[in-house]
Write an enzyme that holds these catalytic residues in place. Sequence first.
Site, PDB file in Angstrom:
ATOM      1  N   CYS A 150       0.812  -1.229   0.000  1.00 37.46           N
ATOM      2  CA  CYS A 150       0.000   0.000   0.000  1.00 37.46           C
ATOM      3  C   CYS A 150       0.846   1.282   0.000  1.00 37.46           C
ATOM      4  O   CYS A 150       0.526   2.245  -0.695  1.00 37.46           O
ATOM      5  CB  CYS A 150      -0.964  -0.009   1.183  1.00 37.46           C
ATOM      6  SG  CYS A 150      -0.242  -0.672   2.681  1.00 37.46           S
ATOM      7  N   HIS A 242      -2.480   6.379   4.427  1.00 37.56           N
ATOM      8  CA  HIS A 242      -1.067   6.475   4.773  1.00 37.56           C
ATOM      9  C   HIS A 242      -0.526   7.829   4.291  1.00 37.56           C
ATOM     10  O   HIS A 242      -0.608   8.149   3.100  1.00 37.56           O
ATOM     11  CB  HIS A 242      -0.259   5.367   4.082  1.00 37.56           C
ATOM     12  CG  HIS A 242      -0.583   3.983   4.555  1.00 37.56           C
ATOM     13  ND1 HIS A 242      -1.387   3.713   5.647  1.00 37.56           N
ATOM     14  CD2 HIS A 242      -0.189   2.765   4.081  1.00 37.56           C
ATOM     15  CE1 HIS A 242      -1.473   2.399   5.817  1.00 37.56           C
ATOM     16  NE2 HIS A 242      -0.763   1.808   4.881  1.00 37.56           N
TER      17      HIS A 242
HETATM   18  N1  LIG Z   1      -4.966  -3.757   4.924  1.00 42.14           N
HETATM   19  C1  LIG Z   1      -4.270  -3.105   3.995  1.00 42.14           C
HETATM   20  O1  LIG Z   1      -4.206  -1.869   3.962  1.00 42.14           O
HETATM   21  C2  LIG Z   1      -3.537  -3.877   2.914  1.00 42.14           C
HETATM   22  C3  LIG Z   1      -2.971  -3.160   1.866  1.00 42.14           C
HETATM   23  C4  LIG Z   1      -2.282  -3.835   0.855  1.00 42.14           C
HETATM   24  C5  LIG Z   1      -2.187  -5.202   0.898  1.00 42.14           C
HETATM   25  N2  LIG Z   1      -2.737  -5.899   1.937  1.00 42.14           N
HETATM   26  C6  LIG Z   1      -2.615  -7.367   1.898  1.00 42.14           C
HETATM   27  O2  LIG Z   1      -3.916  -7.877   1.581  1.00 42.14           O
HETATM   28  C7  LIG Z   1      -4.119  -9.140   2.222  1.00 42.14           C
HETATM   29  C8  LIG Z   1      -5.359  -9.033   3.101  1.00 42.14           C
HETATM   30  O3  LIG Z   1      -5.154  -8.037   4.095  1.00 42.14           O
HETATM   31  P1  LIG Z   1      -6.284  -7.619   5.141  1.00 42.14           P
HETATM   32  O4  LIG Z   1      -5.753  -6.415   5.806  1.00 42.14           O
HETATM   33  O5  LIG Z   1      -7.623  -7.578   4.487  1.00 42.14           O
HETATM   34  O6  LIG Z   1      -6.241  -8.888   6.160  1.00 42.14           O
HETATM   35  P2  LIG Z   1      -7.359  -9.400   7.173  1.00 42.14           P
HETATM   36  O7  LIG Z   1      -8.265  -8.284   7.570  1.00 42.14           O
HETATM   37  O8  LIG Z   1      -6.636 -10.139   8.220  1.00 42.14           O
HETATM   38  O9  LIG Z   1      -8.228 -10.463   6.298  1.00 42.14           O
HETATM   39  C9  LIG Z   1      -7.736 -11.736   5.957  1.00 42.14           C
HETATM   40  C10 LIG Z   1      -8.776 -12.540   5.189  1.00 42.14           C
HETATM   41  O10 LIG Z   1      -8.226 -13.822   4.868  1.00 42.14           O
HETATM   42  C11 LIG Z   1      -9.060 -14.859   5.420  1.00 42.14           C
HETATM   43  N3  LIG Z   1      -8.251 -15.967   5.893  1.00 42.14           N
HETATM   44  C12 LIG Z   1      -7.462 -16.019   7.012  1.00 42.14           C
HETATM   45  N4  LIG Z   1      -6.896 -17.233   7.130  1.00 42.14           N
HETATM   46  C13 LIG Z   1      -7.341 -17.987   6.069  1.00 42.14           C
HETATM   47  C14 LIG Z   1      -7.148 -19.343   5.664  1.00 42.14           C
HETATM   48  N5  LIG Z   1      -6.378 -20.156   6.359  1.00 42.14           N
HETATM   49  N6  LIG Z   1      -7.774 -19.761   4.540  1.00 42.14           N
HETATM   50  C15 LIG Z   1      -8.568 -18.939   3.831  1.00 42.14           C
HETATM   51  N7  LIG Z   1      -8.806 -17.638   4.183  1.00 42.14           N
HETATM   52  C16 LIG Z   1      -8.195 -17.174   5.290  1.00 42.14           C
HETATM   53  C17 LIG Z   1      -9.805 -14.193   6.568  1.00 42.14           C
HETATM   54  O11 LIG Z   1     -11.019 -14.932   6.839  1.00 42.14           O
HETATM   55  P3  LIG Z   1     -11.675 -15.043   8.319  1.00 42.14           P
HETATM   56  O12 LIG Z   1     -12.468 -13.789   8.543  1.00 42.14           O
HETATM   57  O13 LIG Z   1     -12.528 -16.240   8.222  1.00 42.14           O
HETATM   58  O14 LIG Z   1     -10.533 -15.191   9.292  1.00 42.14           O
HETATM   59  C18 LIG Z   1     -10.073 -12.806   5.958  1.00 42.14           C
HETATM   60  O15 LIG Z   1     -11.135 -12.893   5.053  1.00 42.14           O
HETATM   61  C19 LIG Z   1      -2.821  -9.418   3.010  1.00 42.14           C
HETATM   62  O16 LIG Z   1      -1.982 -10.231   2.235  1.00 42.14           O
HETATM   63  C20 LIG Z   1      -2.236  -8.035   3.209  1.00 42.14           C
HETATM   64  O17 LIG Z   1      -0.836  -8.068   3.389  1.00 42.14           O
HETATM   65  C21 LIG Z   1      -3.419  -5.271   2.935  1.00 42.14           C
END
Ligand SMILES: NC(=O)c1ccc[n+]([C@@H]2O[C@H](COP(=O)([O-])OP(=O)(O)OC[C@H]3O[C@@H](n4cnc5c(N)ncnc54)[C@H](OP(=O)(O)O)[C@@H]3O)[C@@H](O)[C@H]2O)c1
Length: 354
Positions: A150, A242
């Site tokens: 990001c 950010h």
């Molecule tokens: N947040 C940001 O600003 C941002 C920006 C750029 C990139 N990212 C990247 O985008 C991705 C998601 O980030 P996020 O912030 O949305 O994370 P998050 O809020 O922790 O969400 C993770 C998601 O993955 C699912 N999940 C977790 N364990 C799993 C498993 N074993 N099998 C299948 N699904 C699973 C979770 O489902 P449950 O609800 O069932 O646990 C939830 O839907 C990450 O790789 C992160 O590094 C994030």
Amino acid sequence: MKKLKVAVLGATGVVGQQFIRMLESHPSFDVAALTASEKSAGKRYGERVRWVVSGDIPEFVADIPIVDIDASSLERRDIRVAFSALPTEIAQETESRYVEEGIAVFSNASAYRMKKNVPILIPEVNPEHLTLVDIQKERSPGFIVTNSNCTASGLALALKPLIPFNIAYVTITTYQALSGAGLPGIPSLEALGNIIPFIESEEEKVETETKKILGTMEEGGISNAGFEVNASCARVPVRDGHLESVVVEFENETEILDIEKAFIHFSGMPQQLKLPTAPQNPIIVRKEENRPQPQLDLMAGYPSRAAGMAVSVGRIRKKGNKISFFLLVHNTIRGAAGASILNAEFAYEKKYVR
Ligand SMILES: NC(=O)c1ccc[n+]([C@@H]2O[C@H](COP(=O)([O-])OP(=O)(O)OC[C@H]3O[C@@H](n4cnc5c(N)ncnc54)[C@H](OP(=O)(O)O)[C@@H]3O)[C@@H](O)[C@H]2O)c1
């Protein structure tokens, strides 16, 4: 063009929710499947999700069951595109399985970003990197297109129009929002009234990804941009957005006015093609002395489908060969879900997905 059925992987997380919000009534994509972890599987989306993005849970998605689907069942459902918001460690295995089943994966995870034949695509910045997909398709029926970290997404967008001025060195210091840590996120006792000067692997990602994104396509793949990037990243108690303090050292002296003009006139393929999620102006220059701010500038970008897709820059200053400025990027829109959707729109337009 017909609408394509798409899946959202990791649909209950912060980025997954942003995907759902942005894909509502999308002109090219129809959300047909949602996945999350085992503990969510079998539940209705509306019942399971802890909704944290703006607005209400869109009605169209509330009754969709969360499934623990494997890649082959996606194919049976006529789904050829998956938006991935999976944690990196899960993405590593899952995304490659999807690719083997012929799915086009547009991923937010970092698992494959630095792989040689995988583009970190920002269509305004490096549209030609999409051709790396042709190399992937020689070996597998599907492919992966990633979007960047990001913080790097905002930085790369702002640096692209400055490339003709010959960048020698980039120093970046960040003030990153809590939503960047996903759900459940940082404990409130650590976050409230505090600044944490460490985000795991973030500085390394910003430094390496930015150089790959701004690299040039050559015969054997991407040749990284030739300047160094030095990043210091901190988490601040802000919900979304950010803020980045950027100092760009140039080979020669440059003028503030020329830099400002380069920002204002910057535009790329998404704007030419009028892609649905493309902001009319990818970079917005704020002239006020106290902008950009997360509270005021987070949703920059026009038309409404592109709100949050523009990067705001301001406080442009000069000292010798160095130009300093602040920039603000919406981490879950331009830095995540919106970036992936724009990439998929671009790939669709270029007939990489059908
Ligand atoms: N947040 C940001 O600003 C941002 C920006 C750029 C990139 N990212 C990247 O985008 C991705 C998601 O980030 P996020 O912030 O949305 O994370 P998050 O809020 O922790 O969400 C993770 C998601 O993955 C699912 N999940 C977790 N364990 C799993 C498993 N074993 N099998 C299948 N699904 C699973 C979770 O489902 P449950 O609800 O069932 O646990 C939830 O839907 C990450 O790789 C992160 O590094 C994030």
